[in-house]
Enzyme design. Structure first.
Site, PDB file in Angstrom:
ATOM      1  N   GLY A 172       0.813  -1.215   0.000  1.00  0.00           N
ATOM      2  CA  GLY A 172       0.000   0.000   0.000  1.00  0.00           C
ATOM      3  C   GLY A 172       0.839   1.255   0.000  1.00  0.00           C
ATOM      4  O   GLY A 172       1.957   1.272   0.515  1.00  0.00           O
ATOM      5  N   GLY A 204       0.386   5.786   0.223  1.00  0.00           N
ATOM      6  CA  GLY A 204      -0.513   6.911   0.507  1.00  0.00           C
ATOM      7  C   GLY A 204       0.294   8.156   0.772  1.00  0.00           C
ATOM      8  O   GLY A 204       1.517   8.184   0.593  1.00  0.00           O
ATOM      9  N   ARG A 205      -0.416   9.215   1.227  1.00  0.00           N
ATOM     10  CA  ARG A 205       0.273  10.481   1.523  1.00  0.00           C
ATOM     11  C   ARG A 205       1.253  10.335   2.676  1.00  0.00           C
ATOM     12  O   ARG A 205       2.232  11.066   2.775  1.00  0.00           O
ATOM     13  CB  ARG A 205      -0.760  11.555   1.839  1.00  0.00           C
ATOM     14  CG  ARG A 205      -1.477  12.101   0.611  1.00  0.00           C
ATOM     15  CD  ARG A 205      -2.599  13.039   0.973  1.00  0.00           C
ATOM     16  NE  ARG A 205      -3.705  12.334   1.603  1.00  0.00           N
ATOM     17  CZ  ARG A 205      -4.854  12.895   1.930  1.00  0.00           C
ATOM     18  NH1 ARG A 205      -5.034  14.175   1.690  1.00  0.00           N
ATOM     19  NH2 ARG A 205      -5.822  12.209   2.493  1.00  0.00           N
ATOM     20  N   ASP A 249      -9.543  10.231  13.384  1.00  0.00           N
ATOM     21  CA  ASP A 249      -9.469   9.981  11.939  1.00  0.00           C
ATOM     22  C   ASP A 249     -10.034   8.605  11.618  1.00  0.00           C
ATOM     23  O   ASP A 249      -9.464   7.853  10.834  1.00  0.00           O
ATOM     24  CB  ASP A 249      -8.020  10.104  11.446  1.00  0.00           C
ATOM     25  CG  ASP A 249      -7.930  10.205   9.923  1.00  0.00           C
ATOM     26  OD1 ASP A 249      -8.945  10.551   9.288  1.00  0.00           O
ATOM     27  OD2 ASP A 249      -6.857   9.925   9.361  1.00  0.00           O
TER      28      ASP A 249
END
Length: 650
Positions: A358, A360-361, A479
């Protein structure tokens, strides 16, 4: 008092002014009473001149239209068609008698040096009457007009006092004109301003309010230029007479000059000089960065050398133990939710990365192996060091370990390929995130309930403070979303990614929000976060934000159950773009108060119908009305029991 076709079951209404009116339609009188809202609408309606078929009378104190009837308004119709009316006259313009004649009567109050000066009299000429009676109130002047004989006889300065504008919290009223103004023409602020901007041959004139003393000071101190000038003032409606023409003299005028001629050598210096200086600064910055990085690597190597023998001893103690055995030992020794720090470093350096699963940011997630066992390695990008530090800090909290919280193993700052990497090592779950799993697989209703209940169970553990010498503070996630929830082999879930978590301890009433400036995911933000009304000093407010997000996750799970399978979609997929902005979400969630779409066919299934009710109790606009995590967990258990009982009965 409210009377007429537009009134509801009650006979009262709220507004800025009360009114009574009578309309004559084919010898039938229609009498109406009610409220006017909005200063501009009230002013326009109340200034309507009487005719032989319609008349209106307005007033400005509580229940002031309660005694009005069609009969009391009848004389206004007659006088409107038969001539002038008599009015009480009081003030410097009145003659020896106290009466005067005109089309309308008026009463006004003027505040001068803390003294109220009352004037009463007549207005002649319909146009003049309309213009004077439509004058907006200020903090020093207000006027009220009426249209029947001696209608201003009972008016005093005290009855007009409520019309004067008062400044709430030190604010004043200002005229508002421009693209940022709403439907009304007034606004509140510390100061009023008028500005003119010259764009080519066009002048753009703006009026409005300034809020915040510092902002007002900076804005009003902007010096005038050739194409911009601003003027500020500090009392009610003080910018009402400003126009683009009155500001024109403030604009600077630039006299034409002879063009300056430079030599070729000077032009070369002007053009090349900045590039040379920039190149020197860039070279200096590179040298400094390399030196700092080299020093960081040297410190890491020194730590490795210092702990070489310790690592050897620990490695020998680790031996062939499995991760489960090591973690069991660490939990009984009270060293937090992961391994002891020195063991963490040893384990981290024995891990081999196998494949990237994976991105992501935040960075990347890899599947790694330690002594034949799969582990997940989250490698943070250098700009996310604060998230790595916060997550490490939270995971090392004593008693955090729980079957529905992602199992933490180790955290380490390591040097690989001449670069510093931030690692967070956790249990590996091959099913991936709930977001990815729901896109691939539709789930049985029972499995969907287990997923939701396990997330709720993890949330209960986070939100609950455990007291004692080795207790656990209450933690809010901040979050929560389907991408931050992992699916285990038994299709239960565990909550991950605690980089934005907030902790609270009742013993010292300390709220720790960490040192990470990032906010949560916009699509999952609660209304109070989007409109910035959240109580940032109240821990319960953060827990309620988690409950809102849980309701959205529950909606995602419900869409993919076998009973009524829907295609996977994220919350608000039909209302906002794929990557919504803060303003997109605020418009949908706060202004329009919309919620994720729930098809009618969901209500045909008793389990889904119960889940819909639970979701909606997580989505209340008022945060304090939302359920707690514990209540959600108990409700899901009850829904599961009902489902099992239904199967048994069949």
């Amino acid at each position: 008092m409210c009377e007429g076709s537009s009134c509801g079951p009650g006979q009262l209404c709220d507004g800025e002014r009360c009114f009574s009116s009578v309309t004559v339609n084919r010898d039938t009188r229609i009498f109406t009473r009610g409220c006017l809202t909005g200063l501009e609408k009230s002013r326009r309606t109340c200034s309507t001149s009487p005719s032989d078929s319609y008349v209106i009378e307005c007033c400005s104190h509580h229940m002031c239209n309660s005694n009005a009837t069609a009969d009391t308004l009848q004389p206004l119709l007659l006088t409107a068609s038969n001539g002038r009316i008599k009015c009480m006259c009081e003030g410097s313009l009145c003659g020896p008698g106290k009466l005067c004649e005109g089309e309308r009567c008026f009463s006004s109050v003027t505040v001068s040096r803390d003294t109220d000066i009352l004037s009463r009299g007549c207005l002649t000429g319909l146009e003049k009457s309309r213009r004077i009676c439509s004058t907006l109130p200020s903090d020093s002047y207000a006027i009220e007009c009426c249209s029947h004989h001696l209608c201003n006889s009972n008016i005093t300065a005290d009855t007009l006092q409520p019309l004067l504008l008062t400044a709430a919290d030190g604010h004043i009223k200002c005229i508002c004109e421009g693209s940022s103004c709403g439907l009304g023409q007034l606004c509140d602020g510390e100061r009023c301003f008028s500005s003119v901007t010259v764009n080519g041959d066009a002048r753009v004139f703006t009026r409005g309010c300034l809020k915040g003393l510092e902002k007002s000071r900076m804005t009003c101190s902007t010096p005038p230029s050739v194409n911009y000038a601003i003027e500020c003032c500090s009392h009610h409606m003080c910018n009402s007479n400003a126009t683009a023409d009155t500001l024109q003299p403030l604009l600077l005028t630039v006299p034409e000059r002879e063009p300056v001629r430079h030599k070729a050598e000077a032009l070369v210096v002007f053009v090349i000089g900045p590039f040379v200086v920039l190149a020197l600064f860039s070279l200096l910055a590179v040298l400094v960065c390399r030196r700092l990085h080299q020093g960081r690597l040297e410190r890491l190597h020194e730590l490795d050398a210092e702990q070489g023998t310790i690592d050897g001893l620990i490695a020998s103690n680790v031996g062939d133990n499995t991760l489960a055995e090591l973690l069991d030992h660490s939990c009984t020794s009270g060293s937090g939710s992961g391994l002891p720090f020195l063991v963490q470093r040893t384990v981290a350096r024995q891990i081999s990365l196998v494949e990237c699963v994976g991105k992501g940011r935040y960075g990347e997630v890899w599947r790694g192996q330690w002594q034949g066992e799969n582990v997940a390695v989250k490698i943070f990008s250098s700009r996310d060091e604060k998230s790595w530090f916060r997550e490490t800090e939270i995971y090392n909290t004593v008693l955090l370990r729980h079957e529905n919280i992602l199992g933490f193993i180790a955290s380490d700052m390591t040097s690989r390929n001449s670069s510093t990497q931030l690692w967070l090592i956790t249990h590996y779950h091959e099913n991936g995130s709930l977001y990815d799993y729901l896109q691939r697989v539709a789930v049985e209703t029972v499995d969907g309930l287990h997923m939701a209940a396990s997330v709720a169970s993890g949330l209960v553990h986070l939100h609950t403070e455990i007291f004692g010498t080795e207790g656990k503070p209450a933690i809010a996630h901040r979050d929560l979303k389907s991408k931050n929830i992992l699916v285990k082999k038994d299709l239960r879930c565990c909550i991950a990614d605690l980089g934005l978590a907030v902790t609270h301890s009742q013993s010292d009433n300390q709220l720790d929000v960490g040192n990470n400036p990032k906010v949560g995911t916009k699509r999952y933000m609660a209304p109070e976060v989007l409109d910035e009304s959240i109580q940032t000093d109240c821990f319960d407010a953060y827990k309620r934000v988690d409950i809102w997000a849980f309701g959205l996750v529950l909606w995602e799970i419900a869409r993919r159950t076998f009973r009524i399978v829907e295609e996977y979609k994220p919350p608000f997929y039909d209302l906002v773009p794929n990557d919504p902005s803060f303003d997109d979400m605020r418009k949908v969630v706060c202004m329009e108060q919309q919620r994720p779409f729930i098809p009618n066919r969901w209500f045909s299934d008793p389990t889904l119908s119960a889940l819909v009710k639970l979701m909606r109790e997580c989505w209340y606009q008022n945060p304090s009305a939302r359920l707690t995590a514990l209540r959600i967990k108990k409700t899901l258990d009850k829904i599961y029991s009902s489902l099992e009982k239904g199967k048994a009965d069949c």
